[in-house]
Design a protein around this motif. Sequence first.
Motif, short mmCIF file in Angstrom:
data_model
loop_
_atom_site.label_atom_id
_atom_site.label_comp_id
_atom_site.label_asym_id
_atom_site.label_seq_id
_atom_site.Cartn_x
_atom_site.Cartn_y
_atom_site.Cartn_z
N UNK A 188 1.69 -11.33 -18.43
CA UNK A 188 0.91 -10.69 -16.71
C UNK A 188 1.79 -9.46 -16.29
N UNK A 189 3.10 -9.01 -16.38
CA UNK A 189 3.33 -7.50 -16.53
C UNK A 189 3.03 -6.90 -17.71
N UNK A 190 3.05 -7.65 -18.96
CA UNK A 190 2.46 -7.03 -20.32
C UNK A 190 1.33 -6.11 -20.18
N UNK A 191 0.19 -6.74 -19.06
CA UNK A 191 -0.90 -6.32 -19.50
C UNK A 191 -0.25 -4.73 -18.64
N UNK A 192 -0.04 -4.52 -17.94
CA UNK A 192 0.01 -3.67 -16.89
C UNK A 192 1.30 -2.85 -17.92
N UNK A 193 1.93 -2.95 -18.53
CA UNK A 193 2.11 -2.44 -19.56
C UNK A 193 1.56 -1.82 -20.60
N UNK A 194 1.09 -2.55 -21.31
CA UNK A 194 -0.22 -2.40 -22.35
C UNK A 194 -0.68 -0.67 -21.77
N UNK A 195 -1.55 -1.21 -19.89
CA UNK A 195 -2.27 -0.07 -19.37
C UNK A 195 -1.38 1.24 -19.47
N UNK A 196 0.23 1.02 -19.34
CA UNK A 196 0.65 2.36 -19.11
C UNK A 196 1.19 3.09 -20.52
N UNK A 197 1.23 2.30 -21.78
CA UNK A 197 2.29 2.47 -22.83
C UNK A 197 0.23 3.87 -23.56
N UNK A 198 1.09 3.29 -24.07
CA UNK A 198 0.55 5.02 -25.00
C UNK A 198 -1.10 3.97 -25.89
#
Length: 239
Positions: A188-198
């Motif tokens: 779930x937290x990776x989903x946000x990281x995916x949005x922020x990352x390139x």
Amino acid sequence: MYEPTVARLTYRALLGRRRAAILFVLPALLIVIAIAVRLLAGVDDSVANGVLGGFALATMVPLIGVIAGTGAIGPEIDDGSIVYLLAKPVKRPTIIFTKLIVAIGVTMAFSAIPTLIAGLILNGNGGQIAVAYTVAALVASIAYSALFLLLGTISRHAVVFGLVYALVWETLFGSLVPGARNLSVQQWSLALAEKIGAPGAINAEVGLPMAAILLVAVTGLATWYAGQKLRSLTLAGDE
């Protein structure tokens, strides 16, 4: 909803000499790994992704969450000192909410800050990887703290159950069983990281809207139920 006295006692319990030493071990290990990897492999986005995703977010954050979440209330219930706190004119949900805030703060400090430092060491925030994983660690800290605080409220074996969840479910099943990833705070937290990352830098198994809903729901329900269990504990003690 926030009681300074309860917060001060909780901080003192969590940051005591023995527990603080344990909390420092994993962040220090992450920094050492980051330095060693940078010296050996140089700047490599995929390597940075592997270290931050495979160790920082998948292992360090949930383990620190276990220590902070269960330690915020579990020892007081085990040794009976919670009775003195419950005798004070403080609402039970206020006690839980205050302890949750403290657990979140400790988890964030010992997980998100080292994650950012490690990311900057590994690739200088190339592809926004360091910032993305830092935000993911911040968000995961909230959910983990709520879950493990609940465990500390309902079970005398909260640390064991927390370690099973962190190491077996999140790390083992979360990486091997596709369906389990949908019920993983890490994903779930990776989903946000995916949005922020390139684009393409970070991949998550859960979409951001669903991840956000699940994070809020789990955090809210765990906090509410912990308050209810503490209320029941009070009634049992009075009897």
